[in-house]
Design an enzyme around this catalytic site. Structure first.
Site, PDB file in Angstrom:
ATOM      1  N   HIS A  83    -133.086  85.330 -44.651  1.00  0.00           N
ATOM      2  CA  HIS A  83    -131.839  85.588 -43.930  1.00  0.00           C
ATOM      3  C   HIS A  83    -131.636  87.090 -43.781  1.00  0.00           C
ATOM      4  CE1 HIS A  83    -127.875  84.991 -42.290  1.00  0.00           C
ATOM      5  NE2 HIS A  83    -127.374  85.831 -43.185  1.00  0.00           N
ATOM      6  N   SER A  84    -131.304  87.530 -42.564  1.00  0.00           N
ATOM      7  CA  SER A  84    -131.011  88.928 -42.258  1.00  0.00           C
ATOM      8  C   SER A  84    -132.219  89.796 -42.622  1.00  0.00           C
ATOM      9  CB  SER A  84    -129.729  89.351 -42.989  1.00  0.00           C
ATOM     10  OG  SER A  84    -129.227  90.560 -42.485  1.00  0.00           O
ATOM     11  N   LEU A  85    -132.057  90.780 -43.499  1.00  0.00           N
ATOM     12  CA  LEU A  85    -133.208  91.569 -43.937  1.00  0.00           C
ATOM     13  C   LEU A  85    -134.334  90.662 -44.403  1.00  0.00           C
ATOM     14  CD1 LEU A  85    -134.714  94.122 -44.995  1.00  0.00           C
ATOM     15  CD2 LEU A  85    -133.364  93.883 -47.101  1.00  0.00           C
TER      16      LEU A  85
END
Length: 251
Positions: free
Chosen positions: A96-98
């Site tokens: 998720h995300s990074l």
């Protein structure tokens, strides 16, 4: 460091539950400032069909005395090395995300070594080849905290606790630096299926940026859109886990 001697367990890799013998491994990579414990509910739900491995980046929680890694390449290099004891085990990567970008770069490294993952789930992150000029990691603590609050993924009591924030801000800043300074280096596309998960009101991912992941795999590709912002998966965790479970279960 964990005292579990099971292959694939280390300071980087946490097992909260024991998965079935011979099951694929689900490798879960957290967002900026996140930790392995974020994926405890995923492990509880999916440990009946997978060996759920939650990644703990250095510089936080029980690893807080270790230097943070502030580049995606450094994180992916280290994680690829940590996953070597699992060679021969089918891997599914979820980030998720990074964590999505780190998962992508880890998948690239695994494929280059002849160990392509079964699938990649990229959540809450624009395609690697899309670029934004973001410099939050260069701002002062107040501005960094304001950006964290805007994404609505951190409890207010944490944001309001000065002592806690002082302890976790170095890791958050390093993670932001890794995410914001990442630049895709062109190379072969992945061959594994890629599923992109995105919130329809995520300020960090437009629809075009989500669909641009298509150019990064020759395998099957799908975009799943959920109502909500950057942390849509906090509200739609059961639906997200159902998607992952369908990938993990034998056909």
């Amino acid at each position: 460091m964990s005292t579990d001697t099971t292959p694939g367990t280390s300071a980087w890799i946490r097992r909260f539950h024991t998965g079935p013998r011979g099951a694929p491994a689900l490798v879960c990579l957290p967002h900026a400032g996140g930790s392995a414990s974020y994926f405890f509910p995923v492990s509880r739900r999916l440990s009946s069909v997978a060996d759920v491995l939650a990644i703990q980046y250095p510089g936080r929680q029980d690893r807080r005395r270790e230097p943070c890694l502030d580049s995606v390449d450094a994180l992916a290099d280290a994680l690829t090395e940590e996953l070597r004891p699992l060679r021969g085990v089918p891997l599914v990567l979820f980030g998720h995300s990074l964590g999505a970008t780190v998962a992508f770069e880890t998948a690239r490294r695994l494929e280059a070594e002849g160990a392509a993952p079964l699938a990649l789930f990229a959540s809450g992150r624009r395609a690697p080849s899309t670029v934004r000029d973001e410099r939050v990691h260069l701002k002062d603590d107040e501005a960094l905290i304001a950006d964290i609050a805007r994404l609505d993924g951190t409890h207010d009591q944490v944001l309001g606790d000065e002592e806690v924030m002082r302890m976790i801000l170095p890791a958050i800043r390093a993670d932001y630096r890794a995410a914001e300074t990442y630049r895709y280096v062109p190379g072969p596309a992945l061959t594994c299926p890629v599923t992109v998960l995105t919130g329809d009101a995520d300020p960090h991912v437009t629809s075009e940026e989500a669909h641009a992941w298509r150019r990064h795999t020759t395998g099957a590709f799908e975009v799943e859109v959920f109502p909500g912002g950057h942390f849509f998966l906090n509200s739609y965790a059961p639906a997200v886990m159902t998607l992952i479970e369908a990938c993990l279960r034998p056909t």
